[in-house]
Design a protein around this motif. Structure first.
Motif, PDB file in Angstrom:
ATOM      1  N   TRP A 174      -9.882  -0.702  -8.971  1.00 39.82           N
ATOM      2  CA  TRP A 174      -8.824  -1.578  -8.474  1.00 39.82           C
ATOM      3  C   TRP A 174      -8.167  -2.335  -9.630  1.00 39.82           C
ATOM      4  CZ3 TRP A 174      -8.507   0.758  -4.295  1.00 39.82           C
ATOM      5  CH2 TRP A 174      -9.610   1.046  -3.496  1.00 39.82           C
ATOM      6  N   ALA A 180      -3.395   7.930  -9.628  1.00 40.84           N
ATOM      7  CA  ALA A 180      -4.462   7.032  -9.184  1.00 40.84           C
ATOM      8  C   ALA A 180      -5.311   7.699  -8.111  1.00 40.84           C
ATOM      9  CB  ALA A 180      -3.859   5.726  -8.662  1.00 40.84           C
ATOM     10  N   GLY A 193       1.032   6.732  -8.404  1.00 45.27           N
ATOM     11  CA  GLY A 193       0.203   6.723  -7.210  1.00 45.27           C
ATOM     12  C   GLY A 193      -0.590   8.008  -7.057  1.00 45.27           C
ATOM     13  N   THR A 229       0.804  -1.225   0.000  1.00 42.85           N
ATOM     14  CA  THR A 229       0.000   0.000   0.000  1.00 42.85           C
ATOM     15  C   THR A 229       0.835   1.273   0.000  1.00 42.85           C
ATOM     16  OG1 THR A 229      -0.185  -0.292   2.402  1.00 42.85           O
ATOM     17  CG2 THR A 229      -2.078  -0.982   1.051  1.00 42.85           C
ATOM     18  N   SER A 250       2.137  -3.617 -11.677  1.00 47.91           N
ATOM     19  CA  SER A 250       1.041  -2.806 -11.150  1.00 47.91           C
ATOM     20  C   SER A 250       1.562  -1.897 -10.044  1.00 47.91           C
ATOM     21  CB  SER A 250      -0.047  -3.711 -10.574  1.00 47.91           C
ATOM     22  OG  SER A 250       0.423  -4.362  -9.406  1.00 47.91           O
ATOM     23  N   ALA A 291       0.426  -1.890  -6.988  1.00 42.01           N
ATOM     24  CA  ALA A 291       0.553  -2.707  -5.776  1.00 42.01           C
ATOM     25  C   ALA A 291       1.856  -3.498  -5.791  1.00 42.01           C
ATOM     26  CB  ALA A 291      -0.649  -3.631  -5.635  1.00 42.01           C
ATOM     27  N   PHE A 305       1.374   2.945  -2.494  1.00 39.60           N
ATOM     28  CA  PHE A 305       0.663   3.861  -3.391  1.00 39.60           C
ATOM     29  C   PHE A 305      -0.329   4.718  -2.611  1.00 39.60           C
ATOM     30  CE2 PHE A 305      -2.051   0.115  -3.238  1.00 39.60           C
ATOM     31  CZ  PHE A 305      -3.334   0.640  -3.173  1.00 39.60           C
ATOM     32  N   CYS A 329      -6.413   0.556 -12.207  1.00 42.10           N
ATOM     33  CA  CYS A 329      -5.476   1.553 -11.671  1.00 42.10           C
ATOM     34  C   CYS A 329      -4.492   1.009 -10.640  1.00 42.10           C
ATOM     35  CB  CYS A 329      -6.255   2.714 -11.035  1.00 42.10           C
ATOM     36  SG  CYS A 329      -7.391   3.547 -12.165  1.00 42.10           S
ATOM     37  N   ILE A 330      -4.850  -0.069  -9.947  1.00 43.20           N
ATOM     38  CA  ILE A 330      -4.040  -0.499  -8.808  1.00 43.20           C
ATOM     39  C   ILE A 330      -3.408  -1.871  -9.002  1.00 43.20           C
ATOM     40  CG2 ILE A 330      -4.023  -0.895  -6.316  1.00 43.20           C
ATOM     41  CD1 ILE A 330      -4.610   2.023  -7.150  1.00 43.20           C
TER      42      ILE A 330
END
Length: 488
Positions: free
Chosen positions: A427, A370, A367, A291, A339, A341, A293, A430-431
């Protein structure tokens, strides 16, 4: 636990350190030097800077000492109840996470060279500094007497950098009941009136957004170099910032504002709103988490946004900074295979290096984009009644203020609670995947009358429309939550 620190020969750049351990009740003890520092999630092996080390009893007898790992030592106590670890540490690097001493300055990051005793990391520490005459100390630790500092435990000690010199400059301001101090060391004549005005405004905006400040005082520690530099590190009631060049130009002042606003927001986000994988810190090895980001991306997004909301930046200045994040992502890592993450997790591997082509993304730049996408989407579906502010405030109330640590799932759950709907598209796109961000970003920007284009040679440009509807939404997005007094 007690530390004595001296610098007999400043030209040598060597700290002379005595670490005194009392109330020993075992046949041996083990002492550990951290392998990394909070705010920089990579192994740094500070032990490589120890030049000499020995263990001595209270009666002056040398004790057996040998290495267990690269930064851990076992000391034979043989019935002694007090031991001194005496060692020298080479302090010759000036960035926001190092230590440096010379004839004019002591700059100490205790995380670099202070040890703790196994099973006793939560005990209190006193630190005596053998400083030259007329030195002023700038540090977030409590000052007991002229040159004695106090830390309630090892975690507080190593989260409190220090500047000390005869030429430290300072201004103070207060927001509500919080005392803020801005310290400067370097060849610079600060415009204190301007600094106090701008810092007060973005500090007030952040506190108003979050509802409260975690500390009663806060220190901005600034080391200004003659050469180009830009680096900041967050701490529990301070930040260490290294900037340059010391030409006092507008560019450097903009850098000062940007990094200071960013680091101040960390007082909530990561210092206290902390991933559960980092509670408590394990200084001996990597502390993996996905986490970053949130910790760095959201903070990067908010740093400049607070400057705009507070009226320190106008809209043009803010959008220029936003375009910089876009350029850094799309021109450097738009086609990366990792990604957000996964790049958060791999900070410990190579997150602060350039790395091989098209592998990782920046938790700071992607980040931040996002976070922008989430913020504008929440505003769009709620007519600005909900935003990323609500997400961060809930993280603060539920996990930061009680200091219990949040998980990736906690962040997802809170974002979807604020949205009152599933955000699976967010999710996924973007993540958690390497899906190109351009489409989702432009969908978000359209709501506020903006568009980003990427040319055939990968150059990025942010376009702003004067369409009345888009401009009205943009004004709401960038408006302050703090009511500032009118100024002449």
């Amino acid at each position: 636990m007690h530390y004595s620190i001296s610098v007999p020969d400043p030209q040598s750049r060597l700290l002379h350190i005595i670490y005194t351990i009392t109330r020993i009740e075992t046949d041996y003890i083990e002492v550990q030097l951290p392998a990394w520092r909070p705010g920089r999630y990579e192994i740094q092996n500070f032990a490589k800077n120890i030049q000499f080390i020995e263990a001595v009893s209270a009666t002056g007898r040398k004790c057996d000492l040998y290495k267990v790992t690269k930064d851990r030592w076992r000391v034979g106590t043989e019935g002694e109840n007090e031991i001194q670890i005496r060692y020298t540490y080479y302090a010759n690097v000036r960035n926001a996470g190092t230590s440096y001493v010379d004839e004019e300055l002591w700059y100490l990051n205790f995380i670099n060279f202070c040890m703790y005793t196994e099973s006793r990391i939560s005990e209190a520490y006193t630190i005596d500094l053998d400083l030259p005459e007329n030195y002023t100390i700038a540090c977030g630790l409590s000052l007991k007497g002229k040159n004695r500092l106090f830390a309630k435990d090892f975690y507080e000690l190593v989260d409190s950098p220090l500047l000390a010199s005869q030429s430290l400059q300072k201004c103070e301001y207060q927001v509500e009941n919080v005392r803020f101090m801005v310290w400067m060391h370097g060849n610079i004549r600060p415009d204190w009136k301007r600094i106090e005005h701008d810092f007060r405004r973005f500090s007030a905006e952040q506190i108003a957004t979050m509802g409260e400040f975690p500390e009663t005082e806060y220190h901005f520690l600034n080391l200004i170099l003659p050469t180009a530099f830009y680096h900041g590190v967050e701490h529990h009631n301070s930040t260490m910032i290294v900037l340059g060049p010391d030409d006092e130009g507008e560019g450097m002042y903009t850098d000062l504002l940007g990094v200071s606003s960013h680091e101040l927001f960390h007082a909530w986000n990561i210092i206290r709103i902390r991933p559960k994988e980092l509670l408590p810190y394990d200084f001996t090895k990597e502390n993996y988490f996905r986490t970053c980001f949130v910790a760095e991306g959201c903070t990067t997004y908010y740093g400049d946004l607070f400057l705009k909301r507070a009226g320190v930046f106008d809209e043009e200045a803010y959008l220029m900074e936003l375009e910089v994040y876009m350029k850094r992502h799309f021109e450097n890592s738009a086609n990366a295979t990792q990604s957000l993450a996964d790049s958060s997790f791999d900070l410990w591997l190579d997150g602060y290096e350039k790395g091989i082509p098209d592998r990782k993304v920046s938790v700071y730049h992607k980040g931040a984009l996002a976070a922008l996408i989430l913020d504008l989407y929440l505003r769009k579906i709620s007519d600005h009644r909900q935003s990323i502010d609500n997400v961060i405030r809930l993280l603060w109330v539920r996990f930061g203020k009680p200091f219990i640590g949040y998980s990736l799932q906690d962040y997802k759950d809170i974002a979807e609670e604020v949205a009152a709907e599933s955000l699976e598209w967010y999710w996924n796109d973007c993540i958690f995947t390497s899906e190109p961000l351009e489409t989702r970003l432009n969908e978000a920007l359209e709501f506020v009358g903006m568009h980003m284009s990427v040319s055939e040679d990968s150059l990025v440009q942010l376009h702003v429309s004067e369409d009345l509807h888009g401009k009205a939404q943009r004004d709401k997005w960038l408006s302050s939550v703090q009511v500032f007094e009118s100024e002449e």
